[in-house]
Design a protein around this motif. Structure first.
Motif, PDB file in Angstrom:
ATOM      1  N   VAL A   1      10.448   8.550 -32.376  1.00  0.00           N
ATOM      2  CA  VAL A   1       9.107   8.237 -31.863  1.00  0.00           C
ATOM      3  C   VAL A   1       9.024   8.450 -30.355  1.00  0.00           C
ATOM      4  N   TYR A   2      10.106   8.114 -29.644  1.00  0.00           N
ATOM      5  CA  TYR A   2      10.091   8.251 -28.185  1.00  0.00           C
ATOM      6  C   TYR A   2      10.654   9.598 -27.703  1.00  0.00           C
ATOM      7  N   GLY A   3      10.884  10.526 -28.639  1.00  0.00           N
ATOM      8  CA  GLY A   3      11.271  11.867 -28.223  1.00  0.00           C
ATOM      9  C   GLY A   3      12.720  12.039 -27.840  1.00  0.00           C
ATOM     10  N   GLU A   4      13.601  11.246 -28.430  1.00  0.00           N
ATOM     11  CA  GLU A   4      15.045  11.339 -28.172  1.00  0.00           C
ATOM     12  C   GLU A   4      15.343  11.409 -26.669  1.00  0.00           C
ATOM     13  N   PRO A   5      14.950  10.384 -25.928  1.00  0.00           N
ATOM     14  CA  PRO A   5      15.065  10.424 -24.459  1.00  0.00           C
ATOM     15  C   PRO A   5      16.491  10.502 -23.945  1.00  0.00           C
ATOM     16  N   SER A   6      17.463   9.993 -24.709  1.00  0.00           N
ATOM     17  CA  SER A   6      18.847  10.038 -24.207  1.00  0.00           C
ATOM     18  C   SER A   6      19.378  11.457 -24.134  1.00  0.00           C
ATOM     19  N   LYS A   7      18.694  12.406 -24.796  1.00  0.00           N
ATOM     20  CA  LYS A   7      19.094  13.809 -24.691  1.00  0.00           C
ATOM     21  C   LYS A   7      18.588  14.443 -23.406  1.00  0.00           C
ATOM     22  N   ARG A   8      17.665  13.765 -22.719  1.00  0.00           N
ATOM     23  CA  ARG A   8      17.114  14.306 -21.478  1.00  0.00           C
ATOM     24  C   ARG A   8      17.622  13.550 -20.253  1.00  0.00           C
ATOM     25  N   LEU A   9      18.574  12.665 -20.474  1.00  0.00           N
ATOM     26  CA  LEU A   9      19.242  11.914 -19.402  1.00  0.00           C
ATOM     27  C   LEU A   9      20.748  12.049 -19.585  1.00  0.00           C
ATOM     28  N   LYS A  10      21.486  11.843 -18.515  1.00  0.00           N
ATOM     29  CA  LYS A  10      22.927  11.677 -18.646  1.00  0.00           C
ATOM     30  C   LYS A  10      23.191  10.174 -18.641  1.00  0.00           C
ATOM     31  N   VAL A  11      23.607   9.692 -19.805  1.00  0.00           N
ATOM     32  CA  VAL A  11      23.785   8.255 -19.995  1.00  0.00           C
ATOM     33  C   VAL A  11      25.252   7.883 -19.820  1.00  0.00           C
ATOM     34  N   VAL A  12      25.511   6.874 -18.983  1.00  0.00           N
ATOM     35  CA  VAL A  12      26.840   6.280 -18.850  1.00  0.00           C
ATOM     36  C   VAL A  12      26.790   4.939 -19.570  1.00  0.00           C
ATOM     37  N   GLY A  13      27.612   4.767 -20.606  1.00  0.00           N
ATOM     38  CA  GLY A  13      27.635   3.533 -21.378  1.00  0.00           C
ATOM     39  C   GLY A  13      28.940   2.791 -21.174  1.00  0.00           C
ATOM     40  N   VAL A  14      28.858   1.528 -20.765  1.00  0.00           N
ATOM     41  CA  VAL A  14      30.049   0.748 -20.426  1.00  0.00           C
ATOM     42  C   VAL A  14      30.230  -0.379 -21.431  1.00  0.00           C
ATOM     43  N   THR A  15      31.408  -0.423 -22.064  1.00  0.00           N
ATOM     44  CA  THR A  15      31.737  -1.512 -22.969  1.00  0.00           C
ATOM     45  C   THR A  15      33.035  -2.168 -22.507  1.00  0.00           C
ATOM     46  N   GLY A  16      33.313  -3.363 -23.031  1.00  0.00           N
ATOM     47  CA  GLY A  16      34.481  -4.141 -22.606  1.00  0.00           C
ATOM     48  C   GLY A  16      34.100  -5.603 -22.518  1.00  0.00           C
ATOM     49  N   THR A  17      35.074  -6.483 -22.468  1.00  0.00           N
ATOM     50  CA  THR A  17      34.768  -7.910 -22.379  1.00  0.00           C
ATOM     51  C   THR A  17      34.240  -8.272 -21.006  1.00  0.00           C
ATOM     52  N   ASN A  18      34.957  -7.865 -19.974  1.00  0.00           N
ATOM     53  CA  ASN A  18      34.585  -8.206 -18.602  1.00  0.00           C
ATOM     54  C   ASN A  18      34.375  -6.936 -17.776  1.00  0.00           C
ATOM     55  N   GLY A  19      33.556  -7.053 -16.764  1.00  0.00           N
ATOM     56  CA  GLY A  19      33.376  -5.949 -15.829  1.00  0.00           C
ATOM     57  C   GLY A  19      32.244  -4.995 -16.151  1.00  0.00           C
ATOM     58  N   LYS A  20      31.561  -5.198 -17.284  1.00  0.00           N
ATOM     59  CA  LYS A  20      30.500  -4.255 -17.665  1.00  0.00           C
ATOM     60  C   LYS A  20      29.383  -4.220 -16.630  1.00  0.00           C
ATOM     61  N   THR A  21      28.898  -5.406 -16.266  1.00  0.00           N
ATOM     62  CA  THR A  21      27.757  -5.472 -15.350  1.00  0.00           C
ATOM     63  C   THR A  21      28.101  -4.872 -13.996  1.00  0.00           C
ATOM     64  N   THR A  22      29.258  -5.242 -13.454  1.00  0.00           N
ATOM     65  CA  THR A  22      29.642  -4.727 -12.147  1.00  0.00           C
ATOM     66  C   THR A  22      29.846  -3.221 -12.197  1.00  0.00           C
ATOM     67  N   THR A  23      30.486  -2.728 -13.243  1.00  0.00           N
ATOM     68  CA  THR A  23      30.727  -1.289 -13.341  1.00  0.00           C
ATOM     69  C   THR A  23      29.420  -0.522 -13.462  1.00  0.00           C
ATOM     70  N   VAL A  24      28.497  -1.001 -14.289  1.00  0.00           N
ATOM     71  CA  VAL A  24      27.178  -0.373 -14.390  1.00  0.00           C
ATOM     72  C   VAL A  24      26.485  -0.381 -13.036  1.00  0.00           C
ATOM     73  N   SER A  25      26.554  -1.507 -12.340  1.00  0.00           N
ATOM     74  CA  SER A  25      25.917  -1.616 -11.024  1.00  0.00           C
ATOM     75  C   SER A  25      26.527  -0.633 -10.031  1.00  0.00           C
ATOM     76  N   LEU A  26      27.863  -0.497 -10.035  1.00  0.00           N
ATOM     77  CA  LEU A  26      28.532   0.414  -9.100  1.00  0.00           C
ATOM     78  C   LEU A  26      28.175   1.868  -9.388  1.00  0.00           C
ATOM     79  N   VAL A  27      28.191   2.239 -10.667  1.00  0.00           N
ATOM     80  CA  VAL A  27      27.810   3.602 -11.041  1.00  0.00           C
ATOM     81  C   VAL A  27      26.374   3.882 -10.604  1.00  0.00           C
ATOM     82  N   SER A  28      25.493   2.935 -10.893  1.00  0.00           N
ATOM     83  CA  SER A  28      24.080   3.105 -10.557  1.00  0.00           C
ATOM     84  C   SER A  28      23.861   3.188  -9.048  1.00  0.00           C
ATOM     85  N   GLU A  29      24.514   2.283  -8.319  1.00  0.00           N
ATOM     86  CA  GLU A  29      24.357   2.278  -6.858  1.00  0.00           C
ATOM     87  C   GLU A  29      24.830   3.583  -6.238  1.00  0.00           C
ATOM     88  N   MET A  30      25.989   4.047  -6.654  1.00  0.00           N
ATOM     89  CA  MET A  30      26.523   5.269  -6.049  1.00  0.00           C
ATOM     90  C   MET A  30      25.659   6.483  -6.387  1.00  0.00           C
TER      91      MET A  30
END
Length: 480
Positions: free
Chosen positions: A105-134
């Motif tokens: 319905v939304y036009g498969e938007p993840s194919k038009r972006l480069k998505v970085v997906g972070v999984t793990g127990t700890n550190g997900k939020t900080t790692t996403v924030s660092l990738v995004s900030e840089m």
């Protein structure tokens, strides 16, 4: 701001793609603008996905969704009390179908972006924030999803697709998002196209949802499969990460401290050499060194050169509620989200870097109600081992008795003397601030960025940072 992008997906075509049945003769040509699982998020022109829940039958919300302008339903069994067309899907595949319908319905938007997906127990939020900030500092548009940016660590599939489509419409090139084990298990990220998947670590948490650590790991590991991701970045210094390096079914790179040299960890920042480049950042603790190293390798995997990342790394900041400093005249005060044994150990170890020669490491923490009970005594044992002064308090008790939760934490104590328990979190914070001396460090853990406390079925305004700062200011006024 751009409009959320969608495609002209007719109900007839969507039904065929889902291998489903359409009830509503003559409505095959109607087109959907969006899709929602939460009746409160339905907009005019949306499909309302009626997905059975653990506690509530969502069919009771069909009338409200219809009044809000829903143009069709996606259901596992026909709903009699409506005139809306209905796409009827196999109950065993309902979440899979919602995820696929959302992407279509939304036009498969993840194919038009480069998505970085972070999984793990700890550190997900900080790692996403660092990738995004840089990425932002490098001049690229990037959207983020995770604990700091929404109610759920990983939203439901319709919300993921909608937000990614909005990022595309806004002209952003990248998205960085946290991907939880629960989201993977519940098909929230099915049909998502991830350019780089990241694994930070694994330690005990969420065993109220996953039957065992093995199944918890299997959920995380499922992200590293061609059906989700193209490339992977894995913490090779984590025991579970080592297993994932062997198990991953996509090309992966291991990240290890062994690649670094000249490491310095200080009370206000860290630095290290990586392949001839000197990196420094205003981040505290070894766990943040790992988070930054992981983020750098993820960007390198995306195609960036390390020498272009040196300057932007100097400008990154830890996200809110992650070893966040509270201004204080006496000692140092940190707010952190640590709510698992592993995270608490990382944070207390990092906080010791700020201790004076005669200082004490103090910690105020609790554990959430209706969550993994087994981690509570482990958190108690961690606090006893690493901190000099411990105050156990209430976190988000939800429907559980706060005293029972505190007793579960205290059960991890080795010493015969019981730890101090102050269930009133506001009083516990005030007490610790009152006792703080010049060379001491106080860590207030468990809630981090959260601005409310959940007690019973109610949610009350409560912010650890604000409470600590208020205690500091009141103490200063009392001493005048």
């Amino acid at each position: 701001m751009g409009e959320t992008r969608h495609v002209a997906m007719t109900l007839g075509e969507l039904t065929r793609q889902l291998h489903a049945q359409l009830i509503g003769q003559g409505r095959e040509g109607a087109t959907a603008i969006g899709i929602a699982m939460d009746h409160r998020l339905v907009n005019a022109g949306d499909i309302f996905a009626v997905v059975p829940g653990a506690h509530v039958d969502p069919r009771i919300f069909v009338g409200e969704a219809e009044r809000k302008g829903a143009m069709a339903l996606l259901v596992t069994q026909p709903v009699a009390e409506t005139t809306l067309p209905q796409i009827v899907v196999d109950p065993a595949r309902v979440r899979d179908c919602v995820a696929l319908a959302s992407q279509l319905v939304y036009g498969e938007p993840s194919k038009r972006l480069k998505v970085v997906g972070v999984t793990g127990t700890n550190g997900k939020t900080t790692t996403v924030s660092l990738v995004s900030e840089m990425l932002s500092l490098l001049g690229y548009g990037v959207g983020t999803m995770g604990t700091l940016w929404g109610r759920l660590t990983t939203p439901e599939a319709p919300e993921i697709a909608r937000r990614l489509a909005t990022f595309v419409a806004e002209g952003r090139s990248y998205a960085a998002m946290e991907i939880s084990s629960i989201a993977l298990s519940m098909d929230r990220v099915r049909y998502l196209n991830v350019e780089v998947a990241m694994f930070t670590n694994l330690s005990q948490d969420h065993l109220d949802f996953h039957p065992s650590m093995e199944e918890y790991f299997a959920a995380k590991a499922s992200l590293f499969h061609p059906s989700y991701a193209k490339l992977g970045v894995i913490n090779a210094d984590d025991t579970w990460g080592q297993r994932l390096l062997e198990r991953a079914q996509i090309p992966v790179v291991g990240v290890s401290d062994a690649e670094l040299s000249q490491i310095t960890l200080g009370p206000y920042g860290l630095s290290f050499d990586l392949r001839g480049h000197r990196f420094a950042a205003p981040l505290i603790g070894h766990h943040n060194l790992v988070n930054l190293h992981m983020a750098l390798i993820a960007l390198e995997t995306l195609g960036f050169e390390l020498h272009d990342l040196v300057e932007v790394a100097r400008e990154v900041q830890a996200p809110r509620g992650r070893l966040e400093r509270v201004p204080s005249r006496h000692g140092s005060i940190f707010i952190d989200y640590a709510h698992s044994p592993g995270a608490l150990e990382q944070v207390l170890t990092a906080a010791r870097l700020s201790l004076g020669r005669a200082g004490r490491l103090m910690v105020v923490f609790g554990a959430g109600g209706e969550r993994d009970h087994g981690k509570r005594p482990l958190m108690g044992a961690t606090a006893e081992r690493l901190a000099d002064v411990v105050i156990i308090t209430s976190d988000n008790p939800r429907s559980e008795d706060p005293q029972t939760i505190a007793d579960d934490i205290a059960a991890g104590w080795v010493a015969t003397t019981r730890p101090r328990i102050i269930l009133d979190r506001r009083l516990a914070i005030r007490t610790a601030v009152d006792e703080l001396c010049d060379e001491d460090v106080l860590v207030i853990a468990g809630k981090g960025h959260e601005r409310s406390q959940r007690i019973g079925l109610a949610s009350y305004d409560f912010d650890d940072y604000d409470e600590a700062l208020r205690a500091v200011l009141e103490l200063r006024d009392d001493q005048r």
